[in-house]
Design a protein around this motif. Structure first.
Motif: not given
Ligand code: ASP
Length: 416
Positions: A266-269, A305-307, A345-349, A379-381, A386-388
């Protein structure tokens, strides 16, 4: 019909995580075979994502109120809060350093010549004061309606503490929340039964739309970002769980799997939050109070993961443009990258947009963002997983240190 019954039994006997993984693999295969035509399957994924998003606000709110009233100790809440922030910051700094190191070692940008001429606007890092002021909702109903997670957390903590303080008089309301939270757990379970199909639809769409022609020129930067992500989870997270918590990291990975796959597809944490809460409570044995607080905070501010991604891409662009980075530049990337990841934000992109903060701080051309924008979803996936994974690791550790982790559940072999 007996035949139907037998086949539905067969499907139900397969553990959910196997079904979800199968959805992921079959989706990727379908996308690879049918290319862009596989996009017709995307609505399956969209329905699933909407259904889990539907759970976020009521689930977080009720879990947290119930969790706080069960803890009966405001001081404990304060302690958990400080540990949470400290661990989140620490792991994020590690993450960005690993990203930098990986890109420095493997040089993904050297020898590449890609042109970039699309202008990109620079974003500003959010100021700390603004973040703090914004934590307190002026109107809690508004916070719930707009899904402002941090404000919802603040209100739920206040309500939970007050319900505890008024003792017997608060009990009817506590019972309502308990029953409501229970219903939300059930609803999460029902929505998760659809996860294999949702994941299938999302993966078919992604695999169908990102052909090798887009991915190959940037294969090295994708490889470095993925490798750094895997190392971070396997070395840093597993190491911290073992060292600080004395816990078996394999159980953590196994128990987090559903959330990791949903995050990946989903690419959204933020969207994955209900699944993470379910994994933390049912598979890892973390209490409602700890998971209901640490996970939503993490889904909002902890983006390891974003970092990692920001570290990798900053160095990649420097190599691409022949810019030498000094030690001070690296330090700057770690600082701004940590801040930028908190503000993501925890949303795609979202991470792609925040990248401009890091790039502009060290004077790299923002136009270069366009180079990685084409492969951002891939990359986002990885960064979302990793964020989660980071949120779940910190939640597990804090649960352990506060005596809020049920070791029988954590060490149970037959995770559902
Ligand atoms: N898509 C990532 C997330 O939801 C945030 C990002 O784009 O780095 O955690």
């Amino acid at each position: 019909m007996p035949r139907n019954k037998a086949s539905s039994h067969f499907y139900q006997r397969i553990p959910l995580w196997v079904r979800i993984l199968a959805g992921l693999a079959l989706g990727a295969l379908t996308g690879a075979l049918f290319g862009e035509q596989a996009s017709v399957l995307k609505p399956l994924g969209d329905i699933f994502i909407s259904a889990i998003k539907m759970l976020i606000v009521p689930l977080v709110f009720s879990t947290l109120v119930v969790g706080i009233t069960a803890m009966r100790d405001p001081k404990k809440m304060g302690r958990i809060g400080s540990k949470t922030i400290a661990l989140y910051l620490l792991t994020t700094a590690f993450a960005i350093a690993i990203g930098l190191l990986a890109a420095w070692l493997f040089q993904p940008g050297t020898g590449l010549s890609l042109s970039f001429d699309t202008p990109v606007d620079a974003k500003e890092a959010p100021s700390l004061v603004d973040i703090l002021v914004g934590l307190v909702p002026q109107n809690p109903i508004d916070a719930l309606a707009s899904g402002n997670i941090l404000q919802i957390i603040v209100f739920a903590i206040g309500l939970g503490i007050s319900l505890t303080l008024i003792g017997e008089k608060g009990e009817p309301v506590v019972r309502v929340f308990e029953s409501f939270a229970e219903a939300m757990y059930k609803l999460t379970e029902l929505v998760m039964a659809f996860a294999p199909f949702g994941v299938f639809g999302l993966m078919a769409y992604v695999a169908g739309n990102y052909g090798l022609d887009v991915l190959l020129p940037l294969a090295k930067v994708i490889g470095v970002a993925y490798a750094a992500s895997i190392v971070h989870v396997l070395v840093v997270y597993s190491g911290l769980l073992k060292l600080l918590g004395g816990l078996n990291p394999v159980r953590y990975l196994r128990g987090s799997l559903d959330a990791l796959v949903v995050a990946y597809s989903s690419a959204s944490s933020s969207g994955t939050l209900p699944v993470s809460i379910r994994c933390a409570q049912r598979n890892l044995g973390v209490s409602e109070g700890v998971s209901g607080f640490v996970l939503p905070v993490g889904a909002t501010i902890n983006m390891d993961g974003t970092a990692i991604y920001q570290g990798v891409v900053a160095v990649f662009v420097a190599q691409l443009t022949g810019t030498d980075l000094s030690m001070a530049d690296y330090g700057m990337i770690i600082m701004t990258g940590t801040l930028a990841s908190i503000g993501t934000a925890g949303v795609p992109g979202a991470g792609l947009i925040m990248l401009s903060i890091v790039m502009s701080q060290i004077g790299l051309p923002l136009e270069a963002i366009a180079v990685v924008a084409g492969i951002d979803r891939i990359l986002d996936m990885a960064r979302t997983s990793v964020n989660v994974a980071g949120d779940l690791m910190v939640t597990t550790l804090i649960g352990k240190s506060e005596g809020e982790l049920d070791l029988d559940i954590y060490n149970r072999k037959d995770t559902v």
